[in-house]
Enzyme design. Structure first.
Site, PDB file in Angstrom:
ATOM      1  CE  LYS A  73      42.602  41.634  45.071  1.00  0.00           C
ATOM      2  NZ  LYS A  73      42.188  40.300  44.578  1.00  0.00           N
ATOM      3  CB  SER A 148      43.836  37.902  47.170  1.00  0.00           C
ATOM      4  OG  SER A 148      43.215  38.177  45.937  1.00  0.00           O
ATOM      5  CB  SER A 172      40.714  36.606  44.952  1.00  0.00           C
ATOM      6  OG  SER A 172      41.843  35.839  45.280  1.00  0.00           O
TER       7      SER A 172
END
Lengths: 479, 97
Positions: A73, A148, A172
């Site tokens: 990420k 996210s 997330s």
């Protein structure tokens, strides 16, 4: 194109050990798949990945993760590979150090394929707040992948990589894992070092593993967990998180908080969870519906705590030492223009709310009250865990939905995390596990919540359910 | 709750070092009101005990030996700065402005 990335980790490992394939074959396949899929799930690809794979060729394959492609990420810093947080603010930011988790996966000789798309500064639940455009859900490109950790979930679900790292503040890792049909864990707060994770809400943030199945998730957690002197909220523990996988689940006591099965939750989702509960009863688990007080206040609580912390954490972006800088001459203008142009709408809105709840008298009205409520919720969870080994419920209130559905609703991204936020407030570990599909063939996720540092028990139950259901999660397969 | 009006929003923006254009003010007022309506729900909860929780992990004292560890070079520190002046980071004048 080859199909090695469809294989299980242990099978890939055997092929590597037997020298039937080389790490470069996996890297080439990963890049080919990413190019073909067009999911916009990566912001930056690692141009040195081929070189790094070549360099592994003369080394002994000494562990399961050796030579395995992983996606990271883009809020986890990597030296020499830019880290943008999907924001214009950090569009050209090149960290001068590696996050602790990156050092750890490099020590295992994993190969970073690239940095994944996400909601800007991890603020959002659809991927739509990214400065670099939407990530598409590989199961249906007209739908959001969740967020996210959008790109991390999409890249694992589409078998572009074997594993990924995401981060979870209010859901997330778990929410996009549910929407994309993969396994995602938010570890206990303190299980994994946050050093090098760009801070959103420091008392909630955790880095978590994302994978196609339960065992591989535990293997990756083994690699990244543990005490780090650079993050003193991290905790020493030398557990093998795979150790309970395959062990009998008979006699496990399971609580289902009524909050997790209310009529706010889509009926198909609830029915699927009930099917799993029936299955567990047959396997000899005790299942009870229980009340945990005050969970219904988790969202406003999260807004005060997470946005308050975010407004202070994001104060560091002033354009001076790093990040976007406006060309204003006057100091005050330099700050305000830098931040107003550098941050996107969702981030600014959250900074505003955070600043408001912490300003003047409000700090007492909101923040102090929130800290008391948070303590209360922790105590309520602790009481539940005196009686139950694990808690169960759905991961999400519904399945992945189409893009642009909630553009005018500023509360939606918080409501998407209705079932994940309570766990985050308490700092407990929780895992999202695919347990089936709805009528539209979209995945439904189960959430397994464990007591502090009982990730091994979560994996034990998750793996038992996984091997009972035997779902075919590969995209494009007949289900 | 005090009234979340235009003045308040502009004040909070100045605290947060954010610039809000004239045509955005009303939008911000509405959005923040929507969010604060939700946030205000925490005022409803009655909690008896006064204890607070700041961090979910156990806070402990950590003592470290005073040894030299890794450090960043000047080049590394300057690497991501936008404006440089020789081996310094250049900033906008803050005094006598």
């Amino acid at each position: 194109m080859t199909n090695y990335l469809d294989l299980e980790l242990t099978e890939i490992n055997k092929l590597l050990k037997a020298k039937k394939i080389k790490p470069i074959d996996l890297v080439e396949e990963a890049f080919a798949r990413i190019k073909k899929d067009e999911l916009n799930d990566f912001i930056t690809l690692n141009e040195k990945a081929r070189e790094e794979a070549k360099a592994l060729e003369n080394l002994e394959v000494d562990n399961l993760l050796f030579g395995i492609p992983i996606a990271i990420k883009d809020n986890i810093v990597t030296k020499g590979l830019r880290t943008t947080c999907a924001s214009k603010m950090l569009e050209n930011f090149d960290s001068v150090y590696d996050a602790t988790v990156i050092e750890k996966i490099k020590a295992k000789h994993m190969i970073i394929i690239g940095k994944t798309n996400m909601d800007e500064f991890a603020m959002g639940s659809t991927g739509e707040t990214s400065y670099f455009g939407n990530t598409l859900n590989p199961r249906d490109k007209s739908r959001v992948p969740g967020g996210s950790s959008s790109g991390s979930a999409a890249s694992v679900a589409s078998h572009e990589v074997v594993l990924a790292l995401g981060s979870d503040t209010g859901g997330s890792v778990r929410q996009p894992s549910g929407f994309c049909g993969i396994v995602g864990l938010k570890p206990t707060y303190g299980c994994v070092s946050r050093y090098g994770l760009v801070a959103f809400a420091s008392s909630l943030d955790q880095i978590g593993p994302m994978s196609k199945n339960v065992y591989e998730n535990a293997v990756l957690l083994n690699a990244i967990a543990g005490l780090d002197e650079k993050d003193l909220t991290s905790v020493k523990q030398e557990k093998d998180f795979t150790s309970l996988i395959g062990k009998d689940i008979k006699g496990l006591k399971i609580g289902v908080p009524n909050y997790y099965m209310s009529d706010v939750i889509d009926i198909e989702v609830r029915n699927k969870i009930k099917e799993v509960l029936e299955l567990l009863k047959k396997k000899g688990c005790e299942v009870d519906y229980i009340d945990i007080p005050n969970l219904e206040y988790a969202i406003p609580l999260y807004q005060v705590i997470a946005l308050g912390e975010a407004s202070t954490n994001l104060a560091r972006f002033d354009g001076v030492k790093y990040g976007f800088l406006s060309d204003q001459e006057k100091l005050e203008d330099m700050y305000t223009y830098t931040r107003s142009i550098g941050f996107g709408a969702e981030v600014k809105r959250r900074i505003m709310v955070g600043s408001y709840v912490l300003s003047g008298e409000n700090a007492k009205t909101y923040y102090y009250k929130a800290l008391r409520l948070r303590h209360n919720i922790v105590e309520n969870f602790k009481k539940a865990f005196k009686k139950y080994d694990l808690l169960l419920g759905p991961t999400n209130t519904n399945v992945a939905y189409p893009f642009n559905r909630h553009l005018d609703n500023v509360l939606q991204s918080f409501y998407d995390d209705l079932l994940t936020i309570p766990v985050s407030m308490a700092g407990l570990p929780a895992l999202a596990l695919p347990v089936g599909f709805n009528k539209e063939n979209l995945p439904i996720g189960l959430q397994i919540i464990g007591n502090y540092f009982k990730e091994d028990e979560i994996y034990q139950l998750a793996s038992a359910i996984e091997s009972e259901l035997k779902l075919d999660l590969k995209i494009g397969s007949d289900k | 709750m005090e009234n979340l009006d235009r003045e308040k929003v502009l004040h909070v923006a100045s605290l947060a070092k954010l610039r809000i254009e004239e045509d955005e003010v009303e939008k911000y007022v509405k959005e923040l009101k929507d969010l604060m309506d939700e946030v205000n729900r925490i005022q409803e909860v009655e909690i008896e005990d006064e204890e607070i929780l700041i961090s979910p992990s156990e806070n402990r004292n950590v003592y470290k030996d005073d040894t030299v560890g890794s450090m960043l070079t000047r080049e590394e520190i300057l690497k991501n700065a936008n404006k440089k002046y020789g081996s310094y980071i250049a900033v906008t004048r803050a005094l006598n402005d």
